[in-house]
Design an enzyme around this catalytic site. Structure first.
Site, mmCIF file in Angstrom:
data_model
loop_
_atom_site.group_PDB
_atom_site.id
_atom_site.type_symbol
_atom_site.label_atom_id
_atom_site.label_comp_id
_atom_site.label_asym_id
_atom_site.label_seq_id
_atom_site.Cartn_x
_atom_site.Cartn_y
_atom_site.Cartn_z
ATOM 1 N N SER A 89 0.826 -1.214 0.000
ATOM 2 C CA SER A 89 0.000 0.000 0.000
ATOM 3 C C SER A 89 0.857 1.259 0.000
ATOM 4 O O SER A 89 0.345 2.370 0.025
ATOM 5 C CB SER A 89 -0.947 0.000 1.208
ATOM 6 O OG SER A 89 -0.203 0.006 2.403
ATOM 7 N N LEU A 91 2.910 2.166 2.389
ATOM 8 C CA LEU A 91 2.985 2.757 3.730
ATOM 9 C C LEU A 91 4.026 2.076 4.623
ATOM 10 O O LEU A 91 3.930 2.119 5.847
ATOM 11 C CB LEU A 91 1.602 2.728 4.392
ATOM 12 C CG LEU A 91 0.542 3.528 3.630
ATOM 13 C CD1 LEU A 91 -0.820 3.384 4.284
ATOM 14 C CD2 LEU A 91 0.918 5.012 3.545
ATOM 15 N N GLY A 92 5.016 1.458 4.007
ATOM 16 C CA GLY A 92 6.167 0.985 4.785
ATOM 17 C C GLY A 92 5.980 -0.353 5.469
ATOM 18 O O GLY A 92 6.651 -0.615 6.473
ATOM 19 N N SER A 94 6.999 -3.288 4.533
ATOM 20 C CA SER A 94 8.233 -4.091 4.542
ATOM 21 C C SER A 94 9.265 -3.485 5.488
ATOM 22 O O SER A 94 9.966 -4.209 6.195
ATOM 23 C CB SER A 94 8.797 -4.274 3.129
ATOM 24 O OG SER A 94 9.120 -3.038 2.571
ATOM 25 N N ASP A 137 13.032 4.331 4.210
ATOM 26 C CA ASP A 137 11.902 3.625 4.838
ATOM 27 C C ASP A 137 12.325 2.975 6.163
ATOM 28 O O ASP A 137 11.662 3.142 7.191
ATOM 29 C CB ASP A 137 11.380 2.510 3.915
ATOM 30 C CG ASP A 137 10.631 3.047 2.711
ATOM 31 O OD1 ASP A 137 10.762 4.248 2.415
ATOM 32 O OD2 ASP A 137 9.926 2.261 2.053
#
Ligand code: MEV
Length: 322
Positions: A89, A91-92, A94, A137
């Site tokens: 999505s 939004l981080g 992973s 990230d």
């Protein structure tokens, strides 16, 4: 029955969105990322098998998990993952997975570690899994709050430096004013590795891509200045400009453009966030209800996020049986 007790170790990390500078940051340009109030929690304990959420998995079923386990000389473990972040999505998810898994592993193995160790080891895992990556990230998920990469030195507090293939990323913590963002998820899974690869090929083939990457870097520096002055209107305009540059770079899609354009009526600015090609967009607004409504009307899935969120944290271990 012979029961063995294993201690379990839990850590959680926040998701993040990239406020400005995605893709260009892979080539050492500046970027800003903010941690959000949606988290991923990872619990690990020793086991004779490799299981994720109770299911047996082959070691390379999930490349991030495999890479992190093997970097820590582990082949088996019982891992449980609970997440408020949809994979793909933008939004981080992973970054939050790598950093919370690493933190819980270090605790299980009794290895001393600090946030810099976690951010840098998680960056290695992301770099290998994606073929190419920046440390933005994983740094944001580890340290929380706001992270600026290669920002003017007076704007933040220095945290650590990463280097790869001739690119260097100086990573800073930056103060984040209270802002409201609406996230609009397209419902399309974003495949970071292939979009990063697409930009790499474009950059190799055309000086236009090189110029767009430079321009994203310049707009991001302006955005950092606007953020530090709390100049929401200017920041919003720069976010929208950043979106147009990303679209020219070929990483937007019809659905993202539709949600960004629809949100602009009630926002200071809007843009895709993360790798693009699907995933999510963000809008900076003080009319979140109206932005949510327009995102829904245009086929997206909206939610409101808040910033100023803590990074990776740990919970104390307790005993489980297997
Ligand atoms: C993905 O969230 C952000 C990208 O810039 C890739 C990276 O920085 O590793 C697209």
């Amino acid at each position: 029955m012979n029961k063995t007790s294993h201690k379990k170790f839990t850590a959680s990390s926040p998701g993040k969105f990239i406020l400005m500078g995605e893709h260009a940051v892979v080539y050492g340009k500046p970027a800003v990322a903010l941690a959000i109030n949606k988290r991923l929690t990872c619990t690990i304990s020793e086991s004779t098998k490799l299981t994720i959420n109770g299911l047996c998995v082959a070691p390379d079923d999930n490349s991030y998990v495999s890479r992190i386990l093997s970097a820590n000389n582990l082949t088996t473990a019982s891992i449980s993952i609970k997440s408020e972040l949809l994979p793909g999505s933008g939004l981080g998810s992973s970054g939050a997975l790598c950093t919370s898994l690493l933190t819980s592993i270090k605790r299980m193995l009794g290895k001393s570690h600090n946030r810099k160790d976690i951010a840098s080891e998680a960056f290695e895992a992301e770099y290998r899994a994606q073929g190419r990556a920046s440390p933005v990230d994983t740094s944001c998920c580890t340290f929380g709050n706001g992270i600026a990469v290669n920002c003017p030195k007076n704007l933040g507090q220095y945290l650590w430096t990463a280097s790869k293939n001739g690119d260097t990323w100086d990573i800073f913590n930056i103060p984040i004013p209270k802002m409201t963002f609406v996230v609009g998820y397209t419902g399309i899974r974003s495949l970071t590795a292939s979009i990063v690869e697409k930009v790499k090929k474009y950059k190799e083939q055309s000086p236009v891509a090189e110029n767009l990457i430079d321009e994203i870097g310049n707009v991001t520096i302006d955005g950092m200045q606007a953020l530090s002055k709390n100049d929401t209107e200017h920041l919003g305009r720069l976010m929208t400009k950043n979106h147009k540059l990303l679209a020219s770079l070929g990483v937007s899609c019809r659905e993202l453009d539709k949600l960004v354009n629809a949100s602009l009526e009630y926002s200071y600015g809007a843009k895709l966030t993360g790798s693009g090609g699907g995933g999510s967009m963000i809008a900076l607004t003080d009319e979140p209800g109206k932005v949510c409504q327009t995102i829904s009307l245009h086929g997206g899935f909206p939610f409101i996020v808040s910033t100023s969120v803590e990074g990776t944290n740990v919970e104390t271990g307790d005993l489980i049986s297997n």
